[in-house]
Design an enzyme around this catalytic site. Sequence first.
Site, PDB file in Angstrom:
ATOM      1  N   LYS A 195       0.841  -1.203   0.000  1.00 28.17           N
ATOM      2  CA  LYS A 195       0.000   0.000   0.000  1.00 28.17           C
ATOM      3  C   LYS A 195       0.877   1.254   0.000  1.00 28.17           C
ATOM      4  O   LYS A 195       2.070   1.171   0.331  1.00 28.17           O
ATOM      5  CB  LYS A 195      -0.913  -0.016   1.224  1.00 28.17           C
ATOM      6  CG  LYS A 195      -0.165  -0.020   2.556  1.00 28.17           C
ATOM      7  CD  LYS A 195      -1.108  -0.282   3.722  1.00 28.17           C
ATOM      8  CE  LYS A 195      -0.362  -0.264   5.044  1.00 28.17           C
ATOM      9  NZ  LYS A 195      -1.246  -0.688   6.146  1.00 28.17           N
ATOM     10  N   ARG A 205     -11.252   0.233  14.321  1.00 28.28           N
ATOM     11  CA  ARG A 205     -11.150   0.792  12.968  1.00 28.28           C
ATOM     12  C   ARG A 205     -12.203   0.136  12.080  1.00 28.28           C
ATOM     13  O   ARG A 205     -13.325   0.589  12.025  1.00 28.28           O
ATOM     14  CB  ARG A 205      -9.718   0.637  12.437  1.00 28.28           C
ATOM     15  CG  ARG A 205      -9.405   1.536  11.266  1.00 28.28           C
ATOM     16  CD  ARG A 205      -7.915   1.648  10.973  1.00 28.28           C
ATOM     17  NE  ARG A 205      -7.305   0.420  10.466  1.00 28.28           N
ATOM     18  CZ  ARG A 205      -6.016   0.312  10.140  1.00 28.28           C
ATOM     19  NH1 ARG A 205      -5.204   1.352  10.260  1.00 28.28           N
ATOM     20  NH2 ARG A 205      -5.532  -0.818   9.694  1.00 28.28           N
ATOM     21  N   TYR A 227      14.724  31.485   3.777  1.00 22.92           N
ATOM     22  CA  TYR A 227      13.570  32.254   4.258  1.00 22.92           C
ATOM     23  C   TYR A 227      13.622  32.434   5.772  1.00 22.92           C
ATOM     24  O   TYR A 227      14.027  31.513   6.495  1.00 22.92           O
ATOM     25  CB  TYR A 227      12.274  31.512   3.923  1.00 22.92           C
ATOM     26  CG  TYR A 227      11.981  31.406   2.445  1.00 22.92           C
ATOM     27  CD1 TYR A 227      11.815  32.539   1.660  1.00 22.92           C
ATOM     28  CD2 TYR A 227      11.859  30.154   1.845  1.00 22.92           C
ATOM     29  CE1 TYR A 227      11.532  32.423   0.307  1.00 22.92           C
ATOM     30  CE2 TYR A 227      11.573  30.027   0.497  1.00 22.92           C
ATOM     31  CZ  TYR A 227      11.410  31.173  -0.270  1.00 22.92           C
ATOM     32  OH  TYR A 227      11.127  31.057  -1.602  1.00 22.92           O
ATOM     33  N   MET A 276      10.744  24.796  -0.584  1.00 17.61           N
ATOM     34  CA  MET A 276       9.903  23.827  -1.287  1.00 17.61           C
ATOM     35  C   MET A 276      10.733  22.890  -2.174  1.00 17.61           C
ATOM     36  O   MET A 276      10.496  21.681  -2.203  1.00 17.61           O
ATOM     37  CB  MET A 276       8.851  24.547  -2.137  1.00 17.61           C
ATOM     38  CG  MET A 276       7.935  23.601  -2.880  1.00 17.61           C
ATOM     39  SD  MET A 276       6.767  24.452  -3.946  1.00 17.61           S
ATOM     40  CE  MET A 276       5.446  24.776  -2.801  1.00 17.61           C
TER      41      MET A 276
HETATM   42  C1  LIG Z   1      -0.618  -1.530   6.931  1.00 20.01           C
HETATM   43  C2  LIG Z   1      -1.200  -2.774   7.461  1.00 20.01           C
HETATM   44  C3  LIG Z   1      -0.385  -3.876   7.725  1.00 20.01           C
HETATM   45  C4  LIG Z   1       1.135  -3.790   7.691  1.00 20.01           C
HETATM   46  O1  LIG Z   1       1.533  -3.029   8.807  1.00 20.01           O
HETATM   47  P1  LIG Z   1       3.081  -2.891   9.244  1.00 20.01           P
HETATM   48  O2  LIG Z   1       3.031  -2.242  10.579  1.00 20.01           O
HETATM   49  O3  LIG Z   1       3.727  -2.026   8.223  1.00 20.01           O
HETATM   50  O4  LIG Z   1       3.621  -4.255   9.268  1.00 20.01           O
HETATM   51  C5  LIG Z   1      -0.990  -5.062   8.071  1.00 20.01           C
HETATM   52  N1  LIG Z   1      -2.342  -5.153   8.184  1.00 20.01           N
HETATM   53  C6  LIG Z   1      -3.152  -4.093   7.964  1.00 20.01           C
HETATM   54  C7  LIG Z   1      -4.616  -4.256   8.112  1.00 20.01           C
HETATM   55  C8  LIG Z   1      -2.612  -2.871   7.619  1.00 20.01           C
HETATM   56  O5  LIG Z   1      -3.422  -1.820   7.424  1.00 20.01           O
END
Ligand SMILES: *Cc1c(COP(=O)(O)O)cnc(C)c1O
Length: 380
Positions: A35, A134, A273, A321
């Site tokens: 991700k 969550r 700056y 920037m």
């Molecule tokens: C991002 C995520 C992971 C991986 O998490 P890490 O702390 O990077 O190992 C695993 N499971 C879910 C549901 C996540 O959102």
Amino acid sequence: MRATVAKIYTENLRHNIREIRKRVSPRTKLCVAVKADAYGHGAVKCAEIALEQGADFLAVAAVSEGAELRAAGIAAPVLLLSLCHPDEMDELVANDLTPLVGDADYAGAVARAVRRAGKTRYPVHLAVDTGMGRIGCYPREAAALAREIVATDALSLGGMCTHFAVSDSPAAADKSYTDVQFARFSQAVVSVRAEGIDPGICHCCNSAATLERPEFHGDMVRPGIIVYGYYPDGKPRSYYTGIGRDIDLRPVMALATSVVAVRPLEKGMSVSYGRTWTAERDTTLGVLPVGYADGLFRRFASVMRVGVNGASYPIRGRICMDQCMVDFGTDTVERWSEAVLFGPKESGAAQSAQELADATGTISYEITSAITKRVPRLYL
Ligand SMILES: *Cc1c(COP(=O)(O)O)cnc(C)c1O
């Protein structure tokens, strides 16, 4: 290619995945989180390497991220870890992404998209909220939701999962919280089995639990940050050695650029700056074409040392920037020399993303995933 690049040490990535694979039973699947563009490292390339090193699943957070993997020809199962909007569900199904489902309403929306696509028995994973607060159903709702999922011929139950909130903490209270989360998850799985329903692939371990809690591995683990070479919660390697779970993780990303100007700076002149820094003596200023729009946060200015030719130098004044300035003092540095902002030792960096995170009150994840699009990823 632009002078400012994120170098990706693919050998370190391979090494980390092999290290993780070795610590997980061969009957436990490995789901690598790619991700957020593989935590900034480039999702497609990292996914290809992960699969080549024995990953079974990939995990993304957005449908668009999954679609990018499919467009690159990646056929492995892809979990969607976050919820999406119904407007995205046709794309979800077209790309055969596996959604997490935590309520009947959402399951119904996925089922409608599956029917529109003319598919059946589309696998979803039932998410259980055991204490993360969550996504997911409560453990007591899991059996009923599983029944609804298998009752529609549009869907099938491919797996069950939960997510830990404090698995990276060594505190006793947090350890027992994780134990409670796992117990609740196990009960939810048992309740689904009691309905005569196969729960499929059961998984709950992020990086920290993958390293520390082998008894929780189940059918699959879902590491992210350790794949990219950082210890969970910034713990030192010695912590894992101390608990008999030693693992050698190597940072995968270096942020590098080149010194585009070397200028004599006269005593009394201020830099950048806000004029927050003024030269107290004549010095030599280097200009780097990297700034906060590349992901080099302004708050790094006071703690960062820039690695050039084996030496390290402080940033002077505010990070702009697109540029920042570094103080070479009395050293002679050639124009066009490489300057490394963070990375593994072999990159010539004076600090890793982890050390930068520690010094600025954040986590390594935030630093690597913030490196922006205009920084090309260079795969070594
Ligand atoms: C991002 C995520 C992971 C991986 O998490 P890490 O702390 O990077 O190992 C695993 N499971 C879910 C549901 C996540 O959102």
